[in-house]
Design an enzyme around this catalytic site. Sequence first.
Site, mmCIF file in Angstrom:
data_model
loop_
_atom_site.group_PDB
_atom_site.id
_atom_site.type_symbol
_atom_site.label_atom_id
_atom_site.label_comp_id
_atom_site.label_asym_id
_atom_site.label_seq_id
_atom_site.Cartn_x
_atom_site.Cartn_y
_atom_site.Cartn_z
ATOM 1 N N PHE A 120 0.810 -1.222 0.000
ATOM 2 C CA PHE A 120 0.000 0.000 0.000
ATOM 3 C C PHE A 120 0.839 1.266 0.000
ATOM 4 O O PHE A 120 0.370 2.336 -0.388
ATOM 5 C CB PHE A 120 -0.957 0.001 1.202
ATOM 6 C CG PHE A 120 -0.347 0.434 2.505
ATOM 7 C CD1 PHE A 120 -0.449 1.751 2.949
ATOM 8 C CD2 PHE A 120 0.323 -0.468 3.317
ATOM 9 C CE1 PHE A 120 0.095 2.151 4.151
ATOM 10 C CE2 PHE A 120 0.872 -0.079 4.523
ATOM 11 C CZ PHE A 120 0.760 1.240 4.945
ATOM 12 N N LYS A 121 2.109 1.151 0.411
ATOM 13 C CA LYS A 121 2.976 2.336 0.448
ATOM 14 C C LYS A 121 3.157 2.947 -0.941
ATOM 15 O O LYS A 121 3.434 4.139 -1.073
ATOM 16 C CB LYS A 121 4.345 1.975 1.033
ATOM 17 C CG LYS A 121 4.300 1.343 2.419
ATOM 18 C CD LYS A 121 3.918 2.324 3.489
ATOM 19 C CE LYS A 121 3.788 1.678 4.853
ATOM 20 N NZ LYS A 121 5.025 1.295 5.497
ATOM 21 N N ASP A 122 2.989 2.133 -1.993
ATOM 22 C CA ASP A 122 3.115 2.653 -3.357
ATOM 23 C C ASP A 122 2.087 3.742 -3.646
ATOM 24 O O ASP A 122 2.335 4.643 -4.454
ATOM 25 C CB ASP A 122 2.922 1.532 -4.390
ATOM 26 C CG ASP A 122 4.084 0.550 -4.417
ATOM 27 O OD1 ASP A 122 5.230 0.977 -4.238
ATOM 28 O OD2 ASP A 122 3.826 -0.650 -4.614
ATOM 29 N N MET A 125 3.776 6.806 -2.230
ATOM 30 C CA MET A 125 5.173 7.022 -2.595
ATOM 31 C C MET A 125 5.351 7.351 -4.067
ATOM 32 O O MET A 125 6.228 8.145 -4.432
ATOM 33 C CB MET A 125 5.990 5.784 -2.229
ATOM 34 C CG MET A 125 7.417 6.109 -1.879
ATOM 35 S SD MET A 125 7.566 7.094 -0.363
ATOM 36 C CE MET A 125 7.304 5.837 0.865
ATOM 37 N N THR A 153 7.893 0.532 3.363
ATOM 38 C CA THR A 153 8.207 1.921 3.017
ATOM 39 C C THR A 153 9.489 1.992 2.201
ATOM 40 O O THR A 153 9.593 2.740 1.230
ATOM 41 C CB THR A 153 8.347 2.782 4.288
ATOM 42 O OG1 THR A 153 7.064 2.971 4.874
ATOM 43 C CG2 THR A 153 8.930 4.149 3.961
#
Length: 479
Positions: A120-122, A125, A153
């Site tokens: 989900f960090k994509d 980011m 992350t």
Amino acid sequence: MKYLSTRAASSDSTERKRFCEILLEGLAPDGGLYLPEHYPQVDDATLLKWRGVYRDQGYAALAFEVLSLYIDDIPAADLKAICDKTYTEAVFGTKEIVPLKKLENSLWLEALSNGPTLAFKDMAMQLLGNLFEYELARRGEELNILGATSGDTGSAAEYAMRGKKGVRVFMTSPFGRMSPFQQAQMFSLMDANIHNIAVDGVFDDCQDMVKAVSNDLEFKRQYKIGTVNSINWARLMAQVVYYFAGYFQATKANTEKVSFTVPSGNFGNVCAGHVARMMGLPIDKLVVATNENDVLDEFFRTGVYRVRGSADTHETSSPSMDISKASNFERFVFDLLGRDGARVRALFGDALGKDGRFDLSADPAFAQAAQRYGFLSGKSTHANRLSTIRDTFERFGVMIDTHTADAVKVAREHLQPGVPMIVLETALPIKFAATIVEALGREPDRPAKFEGIEALPKRVTRMAADVDAIKAYIAQHCT
């Protein structure tokens, strides 16, 4: 829109900053975290309009609508182009970007793991990388990003920043504490602007190093240090968008409410839900799901926030939540205490530094965490994860990762009739293959582009948890 620090005196307006200033700065000079002076309010007419925007124009158009409320120092046409460049089907694999999948009754999964690093960090980011490149080019400057990761992350930041002009990444991670797949995603990158540093310790040691460097204002300015951890407001702001997208998919009218359950260690992902709720999104409950490292669950049950030392931070099968100092929690406490910066400074600066804990159980504000802000919590263990992964696969044919399993387990404890409960998916199961094999007796599916990734050559530097050592390493590679 201007931004203030969670530790700023309410009467001090001299330190209020514009978005692009805090984008590159990360942590505030006083050690606090940036928040907008106020949360923009989304009324029924705007919510109706955005519902149509997401349905007819897609996620990138919705992102532009939301982000425009927080960013007024990037021309609208440029911001729209950045959103359009970021949220594409080519990058995220689906037209919806964050499709919803119904499990049973009122329980849904929101897929957030379709990006380049399968986590989900994509979602934030990828946007951050494009914002950084845009603003640095506009200023003719460079930025050295210092980050800490417990798993996802790091790879999301490195894949978003690799090859970006004017950007170097120095990413710290706890040595031996990530899954083999997570390590391989990061350490196999050979780009000249990417530096991986494995620290002897736990995630909190890495996070403490990042904060210490950020609080050394002379060093920070000399080497142009920025952050991509969720202490950077831009990252959290980007995550607000998928709460709106999830809501629009789960409901037909703005009179309906939904709840969200979010696996959380650093409080960033669920803090974005808090922001969405403060803006006016009809969220009933925000449920925080923890693993054995239950600092946040303990607070929401008791009012006591008690950080653990390295020796008491458990190594678990949902390693991205093996965290005992939830950085973003300060943002919520700032709102909970009526935006009293002096009191937040006393709690997070003085009390935590001296005692490693603070206690709000007797404060009338503590009851507001649940009553006014909708927060509930729960805890999941390794045995719970195995059981939930197995049950979800056997009954629905859906394979979930370990962190998502924590959230599904806790979500079931807080279901309410007639209120959709949306679980935010964390990552694809392949990132935690060993636990999937333990639960299901089979390997999870692996995207073709990641075949054999664990066998690739690795480039990583091992280091003690020493602030001077990380400063020397940055200085050496910035000359």
